[in-house]
Structure formats: C-alpha cells, structure tokens
Write a protein that holds these residues in place. Structure first.
Motif, PDB file in Angstrom:
ATOM      1  N   UNK A 419       0.842  -1.206   0.000  1.00  0.00           N
ATOM      2  CA  UNK A 419       0.000   0.000   0.000  1.00  0.00           C
ATOM      3  C   UNK A 419       0.876   1.255   0.000  1.00  0.00           C
ATOM      4  N   UNK A 420       1.946   1.188   0.817  1.00  0.00           N
ATOM      5  CA  UNK A 420       2.790   2.385   0.962  1.00  0.00           C
ATOM      6  C   UNK A 420       3.496   2.721  -0.345  1.00  0.00           C
ATOM      7  N   UNK A 427      -4.514   2.644  -9.830  1.00  0.00           N
ATOM      8  CA  UNK A 427      -5.149   2.120  -8.617  1.00  0.00           C
ATOM      9  C   UNK A 427      -4.343   0.943  -8.088  1.00  0.00           C
ATOM     10  N   UNK A 428      -3.983   0.935  -6.803  1.00  0.00           N
ATOM     11  CA  UNK A 428      -3.205  -0.179  -6.239  1.00  0.00           C
ATOM     12  C   UNK A 428      -3.999  -1.492  -6.285  1.00  0.00           C
ATOM     13  N   UNK A 429      -3.398  -2.498  -6.854  1.00  0.00           N
ATOM     14  CA  UNK A 429      -3.970  -3.843  -6.887  1.00  0.00           C
ATOM     15  C   UNK A 429      -3.021  -4.771  -6.135  1.00  0.00           C
ATOM     16  N   UNK A 430      -3.505  -5.347  -5.040  1.00  0.00           N
ATOM     17  CA  UNK A 430      -2.668  -6.187  -4.171  1.00  0.00           C
ATOM     18  C   UNK A 430      -3.340  -7.555  -4.070  1.00  0.00           C
ATOM     19  N   UNK A 431      -2.540  -8.602  -4.299  1.00  0.00           N
ATOM     20  CA  UNK A 431      -3.102  -9.963  -4.269  1.00  0.00           C
ATOM     21  C   UNK A 431      -2.144 -10.901  -3.527  1.00  0.00           C
ATOM     22  N   UNK A 432      -2.712 -11.721  -2.630  1.00  0.00           N
ATOM     23  CA  UNK A 432      -1.956 -12.761  -1.919  1.00  0.00           C
ATOM     24  C   UNK A 432      -2.300 -14.107  -2.545  1.00  0.00           C
ATOM     25  N   UNK A 448       1.104  -3.706  -7.957  1.00  0.00           N
ATOM     26  CA  UNK A 448       1.445  -2.979  -9.178  1.00  0.00           C
ATOM     27  C   UNK A 448       2.015  -1.610  -8.851  1.00  0.00           C
ATOM     28  N   UNK A 449       2.828  -1.568  -7.754  1.00  0.00           N
ATOM     29  CA  UNK A 449       3.386  -0.300  -7.290  1.00  0.00           C
ATOM     30  C   UNK A 449       4.640   0.101  -8.029  1.00  0.00           C
ATOM     31  N   UNK A 450       5.517   0.793  -7.302  1.00  0.00           N
ATOM     32  CA  UNK A 450       6.710   1.353  -7.934  1.00  0.00           C
ATOM     33  C   UNK A 450       7.784   0.289  -8.170  1.00  0.00           C
ATOM     34  N   UNK A 451       7.690  -0.846  -7.487  1.00  0.00           N
ATOM     35  CA  UNK A 451       8.618  -1.951  -7.732  1.00  0.00           C
ATOM     36  C   UNK A 451       9.963  -1.758  -7.068  1.00  0.00           C
ATOM     37  N   UNK A 452      10.789  -2.805  -7.175  1.00  0.00           N
ATOM     38  CA  UNK A 452      12.143  -2.825  -6.610  1.00  0.00           C
ATOM     39  C   UNK A 452      13.096  -3.216  -7.723  1.00  0.00           C
TER      40      UNK A 452
END
Length: 534
Positions: A419-420, A427-432, A448-452
């Motif tokens: 989320x951070x 739009x943030x999409x988070x899946x476990x 689908x954030x900024x990534x590493x």
C-alpha cells in the motif's frame, strides 16, 4: 630358543597364506574329483551287472530253450519215422517233416547264441553230426522206401543205437548250457551283491565327504566369521574400546584389520565429537545466559530508554503551548524537529524490540487459519487501504501451524509495504496468492506499485537498509528484515521476484506441518476483492 624360533619360521613358510576363495575352490575341486571317481565306479558296476544280466537273459536261457526245442524236434522225427516204419501210413511222415524244419530253426538259433563259445560250438556240432548220421542211415531210407516196414525192421536195432547216441549228445549239450546258465545266475547274484555293497560304500563316502566339508567350512571359515561377528556386534553395541581381532584365512584377517582400523578411527572421531559436544553444551549454556541477559536488556530498553524520549517530546510540546506567544516560526520548527526525532527514536526502539523477539521468545505453535488472519490484517490496515483506494484480494488460504502474532506481523508488513509503495498513476492492486510445493506452501504478495530494482532485491531484507528518504516514504527500514526473520523462524525462505513487472512480487514459503488443504471461503468472502475507497 633359537632352534624353536627357527623351526617355527620354517613351518610358517610351508603354511600357505590362502584366502577363503582359494580354500573353497580347492575343497570343491577335491570333492568334485571324489564324486567323479565314485560316479565312474558306479557306472562300471552298473555296466558289469547289466552285461551279466544280458548274458543270462539274451544268451544262456534262450540257448537252453533252443536246445530243448531241438531235442523235441528230434524226438518228433524219430516218432514219425518209427510210426511210418510200423504202419506204412504216410501221415506219420508229417511229424518227421515238421520236426526237421524245427530242427533247422533250433540249430540256426543255437549257432547265433553261441557267440564264439568253443564248448557250445562243439556240442552243437556233435548233435548236428549225429542227427545227420541218423537221418542218412535210418530216417531217409525209411521215409523214401516204397515198402517202409521191412526196411524199418531191418534197421531198427541200428536206428535205436544211433538215436540213443544222439540223445546222449543232446543231453551233454543241455548239461553244458544249464551249467552256463547257472554260472550266469551266480555271476548276476554276485554282481548284484557287489553293486549293493559298492553303492552303500559310495553313500558312506558321500556322507563322509559332506561331513568333512561341513567340518572344514566350520573350522576354516564360519568359526572365524562367528568370532569376527561377535567382536563387531560388541563394537556396534557401544563398546568402542573392544578390539576386533582376526583369524583364519588371509582375507578374513585382512577384513578384521580393516574393521579394526575403522573402529579406531570411529573411536577417535567419537572422542573428538564428545569433546565438541561438551564444548557445544557449554556454549549453549553461555548462549542461554546471554539470551537471558538480552531479555533483561530488552525490558530495560522498552521502559527505561523510552521514558526520557517521552519526557523530551512531552516537555517540548508543553514548551510550545506555554510560550507560544514568545516563539517565532524558527523556534516552533526546532521544537517540531525535536518532537519528531524523539518519536522516531521511540518507534525505532519498538521496531528493534520486535525484531529481537522473533525466534527468541519461545511460544507454542498453534493452527493458524490464514484466511482469518488475512481478514484481520486488512482490517487493521483499513485506514491506509481506504485512503489509497487499494483493491486487496487473496486465494483460498490453508491452515498452518505457527506463531499467530508473528505471521500477522508478516502479512501486515508485506501488505502495508504494497500500500505504501504504490504508484501514483494507477489504482493499487494487491493480491496474496498461494500454491502447494514439496512439503511447504508458497505464498506470493503481488502489487502494481513502484517496484524494486533487481540490484536491490537482496539489499531490501537487510536491517536499516532504505531505498528512499524519509521525506519520500516514512519508516525505519526494518519491515522486510523483520519479515525475513519471521519466515526463516518458521522454516521457510523469502525472496523478491526480479522478473515481475510492473510492481513488486514478494515470494515466501512456510513449512506444511498440518497437511490441510486451502479452505475455500463461503459465498461473498475471502476471494472476492476487498476494496476501501474514499
């Protein structure tokens, strides 16, 4: 002493250093030679007995029977000639003619059965000559005479003498044939008795040979193996000081020497291992004492070190409120800096305490329903989820054995990071996600954030390692390090998938100790997206 030692040395040079294989090969070869000799002897005895039996069945008895048939044929001839000479009736010549034919057949058979025996040949020649003389002088003149009665009377006395001589020759022949048959019978009985004695002796020799083989194997091989096995079992039972001695053939002695060498090596290794175990026990005690001291230090840090920080923050805020009219903007900024530093220091201490507690405070593992734990974690992050407008989903999750609090911290840090570190333009999409692998469950938190960046995939799990400034993203750089410690404490691993784009995909495994399958949620729960939008 020198003489005895020299004699022992001389004797030892004549004792062959044979292996078990050589002893067995030599013993087997000797046994085969003995068995071959016995077989040849048995074959000879059997052949001899068969030959005698064949002589009796195929020669002696048939020859005697043929002689009796010859005598019967001659008597039939004499009877026919005498009847013809008395009556003159021609039907009396039929027995004569039939007897003549039977005589020829009997003579042929006797010649075949003679087999080169001179006595049999002489007897047959005498009978045949006298029969031929009687036929020439008596039988043929009477049989061919037109008036046989006077001829028969005239030659009756001569005919009786000739036929008596013929009878004597036939009786002599039969006596010789009976003697030959009796001799063959006696030879056959003797051969049978010799055969029985021979086979009995062969059986005794085979039994003796089997006994010698058993005794030889027992004294030469198995007894030495039993002693070696007894020594090995004593060592295997824990008596590592018991020596392993060898005896018998050279290969068994070499085997015992190898086992003895292995025993000495194991005993030495065991001594070193026991010393290392004692040192490890001492270190464990020291480590336990050190952990106890660390717990005391943690307790002090959680109370005594945080108290001055709370005072600093409280008095700075009190100073700002009481002297607000006398403070300019720069003074208020300095006070804000001091309060923020104290708060960050307090948070850092709390994070360090949480990091140090993982794996140090022993708690019992319990069955943790990951579906329920996920719901509670998302609820605790509800404000951040709603502010960001994130859509949080998950697969049907299994039930695992672990520490509920630590697994909750794991999910909270991973979902909170997703989320951070969201992207501002989507739009943030988070899946476990979850799938079962060999002996474990593999989880993946995908966003689908900024990534590493790939070069920082390992660095992010190091404590206090930050990729952004505090002005960009708040935090102490301890979250992923804490996640790694929790996962490793539960027997798993955690990595960042460098191939995932856009965003970040953190993959971690947890050991499967229950074997429970993922629980499919009821209608309207679990796998449906959980989204909080403003």
């Amino acid at each position: 002493m020198e003489t005895s030692g020299k004699s022992r040395g001389t004797a030892s040079r004549f004792v062959p250093e044979w292996t078990t294989r050589r002893w067995l090969l030599t013993g087997t070869s000797l046994a085969l030679v003995v068995l071959l000799g016995l077989s040849l002897c048995g074959a000879w005895v059997f052949a001899r007995s068969t030959a005698i039996n064949n002589r009796l069945v195929d020669r002696s008895s048939p020859a005697l029977i043929a002689s009796v048939q010859l005598e019967s044929a001659l008597i039939n001839q004499e009877t026919g000639i005498r009847g013809y000479g008395i009556t003159g009736r021609s039907e009396f010549l039929d027995p004569y003619r039939e007897g003549t034919a039977r005589q020829r057949a009997a003579v042929r058979q006797l010649r075949l059965l003679g087999g080169g025996d001179p006595v049999a040949a002489r007897d047959l020649a005498a009978v045949d000559d006298r029969a031929q003389r009687w036929r020439t002088l008596i039988a043929d003149p009477v049989a061919t005479s037109a008036d046989p009665i006077p001829t028969a009377r005239q030659r009756a006395e001569e005919g009786r003498e000739l036929f008596d001589s013929l009878r004597k020759a036939v009786s002599a022949q039969q006596e010789h044939l009976r003697a030959e048959r009796n001799k063959a019978r006696a030879d056959l009985q003797g051969a049978r008795a010799f055969r029985n004695w021979t086979f009995s002796a062969m059986a005794l020799v085979i039994l003796a040979l089997a006994g010698l083989v058993f005794v030889g194997l027992r004294r030469g091989v198995t007894a030495h193996l039993d002693r070696l096995s007894l020594d090995v079992r004593k060592v295997a039972a824990g008596d590592f000081a018991h020596p392993v001695s060898g005896s018998g053939p050279v290969d068994l002695r070499m085997l015992a020497a190898d086992v003895e060498f292995m025993r000495t090596r194991l005993a030495a290794e065991l001594s070193v291992s026991e010393s290392a175990q004692a040192a490890l026990t001492t270190q464990t005690e020291e480590l336990r004492r050190s952990n106890s001291e660390l717990e005391q230090f943690a307790y002090v840090a959680s109370h005594d070190l945080q108290e001055p920080l709370r005072k600093v923050a409280s008095f700075c805020q009190l100073l700002e409120r009481r002297y607000a009219e006398n403070l300019d903007d720069r003074a208020r900024q300095y006070i804000a800096f001091a309060v923020d530093g104290a708060n960050r220091m307090q948070g850092l201490i709390n994070d360090l305490l949480s990091f140090s507690r993982v794996g140090r405070l022993l708690t019992d593992y319990v069955d943790v329903d990951m579906n329920e734990l996920f719901d509670r974690t998302v609820d605790s992050l509800g404000m951040a989820v709603e502010e960001s407008g994130a859509v949080v989903t998950h697969d049907p999750l299994p039930v695992l054995r672990g520490e509920r609090t630590q697994l909750g911290m794991l999910l909270q840090n991973l979902i909170g990071n997703a989320v951070k570190f969201r992207s501002p333009d989507r739009t943030p999409l988070i899946h476990l996600g979850v799938r079962q692998v060999a002996g474990a469950w593999e989880f993946a938190v995908t966003d689908n954030g900024i990534g590493i960046a790939p070069e920082f995939a390992d660095r992010v799990f190091v404590i206090f390692q930050r990729l952004h400034t505090r002005e960009q993203y708040a935090g102490n750089g301890i979250g992923l390090a804490l996640c790694r410690k929790i996962v490793e404490h539960h027997g798993g691993t955690v990595t960042v998938d460098p191939a995932h784009s856009p965003g970040t995909r953190v993959v971690f495994t947890l050991t499967d100790t229950t074997g429970a399958a993922p629980q499919v949620p009821a209608q309207g729960q679990g796998a449906l997206p959980r989204a909080r939008r403003p």
